[in-house]
Structure formats: structure tokens, C-alpha cells
Design a protein around this motif. Structure first.
Motif, PDB file in Angstrom:
ATOM      1  N   PRO A   1       6.808   5.998   2.078  1.00 48.00           N
ATOM      2  CA  PRO A   1       7.437   6.846   1.102  1.00 48.00           C
ATOM      3  C   PRO A   1       9.014   7.206   1.193  1.00 48.00           C
ATOM      4  O   PRO A   1       8.793   7.590   2.222  1.00 48.00           O
ATOM      5  CB  PRO A   1       6.354   7.413   1.065  1.00 48.00           C
ATOM      6  CG  PRO A   1       5.126   7.579   1.348  1.00 48.00           C
ATOM      7  CD  PRO A   1       5.886   6.736   2.673  1.00 48.00           C
TER       8      PRO A   1
ATOM      9  N   THR B   1       0.959  -1.108  -0.065  1.00 46.83           N
ATOM     10  CA  THR B   1      -0.034  -0.372  -0.178  1.00 46.83           C
ATOM     11  C   THR B   1       1.303   1.414   0.099  1.00 46.83           C
ATOM     12  O   THR B   1       2.636   0.588  -0.524  1.00 46.83           O
ATOM     13  CB  THR B   1      -1.009   0.010   0.963  1.00 46.83           C
ATOM     14  OG1 THR B   1      -2.127   1.301   0.946  1.00 46.83           O
ATOM     15  CG2 THR B   1      -0.022   0.231   2.925  1.00 46.83           C
ATOM     16  N   THR B   2       0.599   2.800   0.088  1.00 45.66           N
ATOM     17  CA  THR B   2       0.849   3.903  -0.026  1.00 45.66           C
ATOM     18  C   THR B   2       0.741   4.622   1.493  1.00 45.66           C
ATOM     19  O   THR B   2      -0.730   4.473   0.964  1.00 45.66           O
ATOM     20  CB  THR B   2       1.052   4.467  -1.087  1.00 45.66           C
ATOM     21  OG1 THR B   2       1.743   3.818  -2.213  1.00 45.66           O
ATOM     22  CG2 THR B   2       2.167   5.405  -1.358  1.00 45.66           C
ATOM     23  N   TRP B   3       1.885   4.730   2.245  1.00 49.01           N
ATOM     24  CA  TRP B   3       0.716   5.658   2.631  1.00 49.01           C
ATOM     25  C   TRP B   3       1.024   6.838   2.705  1.00 49.01           C
ATOM     26  O   TRP B   3       2.108   7.604   1.838  1.00 49.01           O
ATOM     27  CB  TRP B   3       1.919   6.000   4.410  1.00 49.01           C
ATOM     28  CG  TRP B   3       2.324   4.254   4.917  1.00 49.01           C
ATOM     29  CD1 TRP B   3       2.473   3.098   4.864  1.00 49.01           C
ATOM     30  CD2 TRP B   3       2.554   4.054   6.286  1.00 49.01           C
ATOM     31  NE1 TRP B   3       2.598   2.257   5.769  1.00 49.01           N
ATOM     32  CE2 TRP B   3       2.387   2.856   6.541  1.00 49.01           C
ATOM     33  CE3 TRP B   3       3.377   5.328   7.448  1.00 49.01           C
ATOM     34  CZ2 TRP B   3       3.302   2.080   7.709  1.00 49.01           C
ATOM     35  CZ3 TRP B   3       3.592   4.319   8.686  1.00 49.01           C
ATOM     36  CH2 TRP B   3       3.736   2.654   8.774  1.00 49.01           C
ATOM     37  N   SER B   4       0.555   7.948   3.513  1.00 43.85           N
ATOM     38  CA  SER B   4       0.081   9.668   2.723  1.00 43.85           C
ATOM     39  C   SER B   4       0.846  10.224   3.608  1.00 43.85           C
ATOM     40  O   SER B   4       1.304  10.161   4.748  1.00 43.85           O
ATOM     41  CB  SER B   4      -1.755   9.502   3.161  1.00 43.85           C
ATOM     42  OG  SER B   4      -1.311  11.164   3.421  1.00 43.85           O
ATOM     43  N   MET B   5       1.678  11.032   2.864  1.00 45.05           N
ATOM     44  CA  MET B   5       2.690  11.785   3.402  1.00 45.05           C
ATOM     45  C   MET B   5       2.089  13.839   3.850  1.00 45.05           C
ATOM     46  O   MET B   5       2.377  14.257   4.205  1.00 45.05           O
ATOM     47  CB  MET B   5       3.191  12.858   1.478  1.00 45.05           C
ATOM     48  CG  MET B   5       4.632  11.908   0.837  1.00 45.05           C
ATOM     49  SD  MET B   5       5.603  11.758   2.168  1.00 45.05           S
ATOM     50  CE  MET B   5       6.705  12.484   2.047  1.00 45.05           C
ATOM     51  N   ASN B   6       0.143  13.211   3.932  1.00 47.57           N
ATOM     52  CA  ASN B   6      -0.014  14.359   4.512  1.00 47.57           C
ATOM     53  C   ASN B   6      -0.645  13.923   6.155  1.00 47.57           C
ATOM     54  O   ASN B   6      -1.708  14.681   6.512  1.00 47.57           O
ATOM     55  CB  ASN B   6      -1.278  14.710   4.007  1.00 47.57           C
ATOM     56  CG  ASN B   6      -0.794  15.166   2.079  1.00 47.57           C
ATOM     57  OD1 ASN B   6       0.001  15.991   2.284  1.00 47.57           O
ATOM     58  ND2 ASN B   6      -2.119  14.836   1.313  1.00 47.57           N
ATOM     59  N   SER B   7      -0.757  13.053   6.348  1.00 46.67           N
ATOM     60  CA  SER B   7      -1.075  12.423   7.817  1.00 46.67           C
ATOM     61  C   SER B   7      -0.105  12.363   8.578  1.00 46.67           C
ATOM     62  O   SER B   7       0.596  12.144   8.848  1.00 46.67           O
ATOM     63  CB  SER B   7      -1.410  11.054   7.690  1.00 46.67           C
ATOM     64  OG  SER B   7      -1.976  10.581   8.855  1.00 46.67           O
TER      65      SER B   7
ATOM     66  N   ALA C   1       0.090   8.853  10.326  1.00 44.87           N
ATOM     67  CA  ALA C   1       0.976   8.438   9.204  1.00 44.87           C
ATOM     68  C   ALA C   1       2.429   8.481   9.598  1.00 44.87           C
ATOM     69  O   ALA C   1       3.498   7.916   9.324  1.00 44.87           O
ATOM     70  CB  ALA C   1       1.197   8.418   7.698  1.00 44.87           C
ATOM     71  N   TRP C   2       2.501  10.197   9.420  1.00 44.84           N
ATOM     72  CA  TRP C   2       4.606  10.700  10.136  1.00 44.84           C
ATOM     73  C   TRP C   2       4.970   9.573  11.397  1.00 44.84           C
ATOM     74  O   TRP C   2       6.146   9.435  11.290  1.00 44.84           O
ATOM     75  CB  TRP C   2       4.505  11.764   9.925  1.00 44.84           C
ATOM     76  CG  TRP C   2       4.672  11.984   8.482  1.00 44.84           C
ATOM     77  CD1 TRP C   2       3.668  12.883   8.195  1.00 44.84           C
ATOM     78  CD2 TRP C   2       5.745  12.492   8.319  1.00 44.84           C
ATOM     79  NE1 TRP C   2       4.176  13.050   6.510  1.00 44.84           N
ATOM     80  CE2 TRP C   2       5.480  13.095   7.007  1.00 44.84           C
ATOM     81  CE3 TRP C   2       7.256  12.383   8.026  1.00 44.84           C
ATOM     82  CZ2 TRP C   2       6.582  13.268   6.112  1.00 44.84           C
ATOM     83  CZ3 TRP C   2       8.122  12.709   7.394  1.00 44.84           C
ATOM     84  CH2 TRP C   2       7.706  13.332   6.221  1.00 44.84           C
TER      85      TRP C   2
END
Ligand SMILES: [Zn+2]
Ligand SMILES: [Zn+2]
Length: 416
Positions: free
Chosen positions: A150, A74-80, A83-84
Motif C-alpha cells: 500500500p 494482491t494487497t499487503w495488510s497494513m496491520n501485519s 508485512a511491514w
């Protein structure tokens, strides 16, 4: 679009300023937590690791990107923010296992032993970093690529994890109460750098010490039993090349002794010393321990400090110019810096080869600045080149006439 600047360029002034503040506090409190020769050596290891990292980290990061591109689920959101935060915790978890294996697997210890080779514990110890960590370390972070973190998020949280660990390398901050049981702190990381029996293979965490408590490797710093820093088989050298290679050399000797492929592989994977005499199994007597020390003169120390200041300027210039440099230019520049730091190690040890190497590299440096400046990748104006030549010649004259005749005699002094 211009290349983003290596963040370490910004960190270097902060490192140097905080080291000076710590040294000032230590002087004020009359705490013997620094030794100038040891600290300079730690700083040389730091510069060496940046030079090596410019090559090896690029390859290791390439593998991460490759796995992320082709194998992620899957791909983690850079805007969350969630997630960070999760990525930082996940990185710290992977770091725990890399660090733990770095102590429990011989070939990984060969890289990590550098960080433990100082017998002092201060902010310069934090910068005593290995030059070969990226050779195998990347394997431990591949789960993050598969899980879809990412690459930019990965390197950012990796940098946060690394920079966090800087401040805990100090003897001047005492216990911090409950924090010592949640986060990696000066108190519990002091234990990690200790060679007292109770300190061996404990407190591996990067940011969270909770991993150690979860996996049974946590121990609290003990009152009344001062931590003795360093490793049981001491490096006993200020040479940054030997400091990076000495355990690989031990491993190589052990591999040669074994018969058969599996036995040879077993040596690489066994715990450090698992294939021969294991100094960690001997009982440790803190009273009998003597720190490694030579007796450099004040003039030698002043010379090495001055050269370190120049090396720092060279490192910053190199990190800035690197994206535009050819591989020949970057290699020449890097080798010149490695020769400089190795020579300084030799000078601190009072070795005759240290003085000869320093004379040779000053002579070659002046020659290149005068006749082949492009070798180092800088389009320096004539005045700057003339200044470099003059500085090298002044150093060469001073080194030859003022520094004492180097001797190979060395001494170990009592633990101060
Ligand atoms: Zn360690
Ligand atoms: Zn450390």
C-alpha cells in the motif's frame, strides 16, 4: 481534516542538533572532518532537494498509486508486522538496485553525483541530496506497487530507509565488528564515498549491506589506506544549481557529439564516462589529491551561516504552509530560497556575481515584504513585515559596506 505535516519538519531540528554534536566531538578530538563552507553547501543541497521534492515526489508518488490501484496482484495488510518488515526489506532491495544503477548508468549518475560531490564525510554530507532523483528513481520501486504494498506503507518504509542512512555519514565512528558485514555502517559507507581505486562502485546498500555481499559489490574498509572522499571529476563549486546540473551538462555535450538516435540513447545509458574519458579508469594517487577550497573571510562565513539559519526557518514555514499555498506563491517562495542559496555559494567562492545576486534578492525581498507580501503566501501581520524589511535592509547595508570586495580568484588548498 488538516493535512499531515511533512515528517522532514520534525527531522530538521534533530539533524541540526546531531550535526552540532558531531562538530563538537570533532573539535574535541582535533579531527579535521568538517569544513564550514563545504558543510554549508551540503546543507544548501539538502534544502534544494526538499524544495524540488515538493514538486517531483508528488508526481512520482502519483505514478506509484496509479500502478497500485490498477496493476497490483494482491494487497499487503497494513496491520501485519511481518508485512511491514517484508516491505522494508523489499524497499531496501529496490534501493540497492536504484543506487547501483545510479553509479553505473550515466543519466542516473547525473542525479546521484550530487550526494558524492563533497570531499568531506560528516553528517552534513548525508543531507547533500540530489534535486532530480525523483525524475527516474520511481521506476525502481514500481515492483512494490505491483506486488501490492500500500502507498502509505511504501512511503513509511521509504522514510525509514532514508533516515537510517543519515547516521552512517561520519568519520567519528570506527569499525563495528560483525555489524559492518550485515548492516550499512559508517565503516562500509565510508568506502562507498571514497575515490580510492578499491572504493569505486562498492557498498551500495541502504540498510542492509547483505545485498552487496550477495551481488558481489561488497568491500571492507582497509586499515592503513585512508579513504579519500569525493569523485574523480570534482565539482569544485559551492553553487547548488551547478552542483545539480553539471553532469547533465556533460551528458548533453556527449549526446550532441553522437550521430543517430541509438548512439545518443547509448550515451545516456552507458556508465558515467563510458562515452568519453573515464576518470575512474585512471590510477588514483591519494597523496596527490587536493580538496577543493576557497578562502572565504570569517565575516563571509558568519553571514552565510546567518542566512542559512533564516533559510531553515523559511523551509519549515514553507513545508507547513505548502498545502494551503497557491502554485504561484509556492513558486515565488521556492525561487527566492534557491536565489538565496545560490548567492551564498557565490559569496563562498568569492564571486562578484554572488554579491550582486545577494544584493538583488535582498532588495527584491524587502520590496515584496513591503508591497506584495501575498506573493510569498503568508498572511503576516504588519509588524512582522516591517521586521522583515528592516532585516533585509540591515543585511543589504552590512553586505555592501562590510563584506570584502568579491574577487573571482579561487584557490585549491592542500589536503589538511
Ligand atoms: Zn552512491
Ligand atoms: Zn552516502
Amino acid at each position: 481534516m488538516s493535512e499531515p505535516l511533512n515528517p522532514i519538519v520534525y527531522a530538521i531540528p534533530v539533524f541540526l542538533a546531531t550535526i552540532l554534536i558531531e562538530a563538537g566531538f570533532a573539535w574535541w578530538r582535533k579531527a579535521k572532518v568538517f569544513d564550514l563552507a563545504d558543510s554549508l553547501t551540503s546543507l544548501h543541497f539538502g534544502v534544494m532537494s526538499q524544495l524540488a521534492g515538493a514538486v517531483t515526489k508528488f508526481a512520482a508518488f502519483g505514478i506509484y498509486v496509479l500502478v497500485f490501484d490498477h496493476l497490483r496482484v494482491t494487497t499487503w495488510s497494513m496491520n501485519s508486522l511481518v508485512a511491514w518488515t517484508a516491505a522494508l526489506i523489499l524497499y531496501d532491495f529496490c534501493y540497492y538496485w536504484l543506487h547501483r544503477m545510479g553509479h553505473e548508468v550515466g543519466v542516473l549518475w547525473a542525479a546521484h553525483v550530487v550526494h558524492h560531490s563533497s570531499e568531506y564525510y560528516n553528517l552534513t554530507t548525508a543531507l547533500r541530496q540530489t534535486s532530480s532523483g525523483a525524475l527516474l528513481g520511481w521506476i525502481f520501486y514500481l515492483p512494490m506497487a505491483v506486488m501490492g504494498v500500500p502507498p502509505l506503507m511504501f512511503v513509511t518504509v521509504g522514510l525509514i530507509d532514508l533516515l537510517y542512512q543519515y547516521w552512517v555519514h561520519t568519520e567519528l565512528v570506527g569499525r563495528l565488528g560483525p555489524l559492518d558485514r550485515i548492516l550499512v555502517t559508517p565503516s562500509n559507507h565510508r568506502v562507498h564515498h571514497g575515490q580510492n581505486d578499491y572504493c569505486i562502485d562498492r557498498n551500495y546498500g541502504g540498510i542492509l549491506i547483505l545485498w552487496d555481499r550477495l551481488f558481489g559489490t561488497f568491500v571492507e574498509e582497509r586499515e592503513g589506506e585512508p579513504v579519500v572522499y569525493g569523485v574523480r571529476k570534482p565539482l569544485a563549486s559551492y553553487n547548488p544549481i551547478w552542483g545539480n546540473l553539471h553532469f547533465y551538462s556533460d551528458l548533453w555535450d556527449a549526446v550532441k557529439r553522437e550521430r543517430g538516435l541509438f548512439a545518443k540513447l547509448g550515451v545516456l545509458l552507458a556508465p558515467p564516462g563510458g562515452w568519453g574519458h573515464d576518470p575512474t579508469k585512471d590510477g588514483f594517487d591519494p597523496q596527490a589529491f587536493k580538496r577543493y577550497a576557497t578562502a572565504p573571510t570569517p565575516a563571509t562565513l558568519a553571514y552565510v551561516v546567518f542566512q542559512y539559519a533564516l533559510i531553515n526557518i523559511e523551509l519549515v514555514l514553507l513545508l507547513i504552509a505548502l498545502p494551503r499555498m497557491s502554485s504561484v506563491e509556492a513558486t515565488c517562495d521556492g525561487l527566492f530560497m534557491v536565489a538565496t542559496m545560490t548567492a551564498q555559494g557565490g559569496l563562498l567562492e568569492g564571486r562578484i556575481w554572488g554579491k550582486r545576486l545577494e544584493q538583488a534578492r535582498l532588495f527584491i525581498g524587502a520590496g515584496c515584504a513591503a508591497f506584495a507580501p501575498s506573493l510569498f503566501g503568508f498572511d503576516a501581520p504588519p509588524m512582522a513585515r516591517a521586521g522583515f524589511v528592516a532585516l533585509a535592509l540591515v543585511c543589504l547595508t552590512w553586505l555592501t559596506t562590510r563584506l570584502p570586495a568579491a574577487s573571482s580568484s579561487r584557490a585549491r588548498t592542500a589536503n589538511a
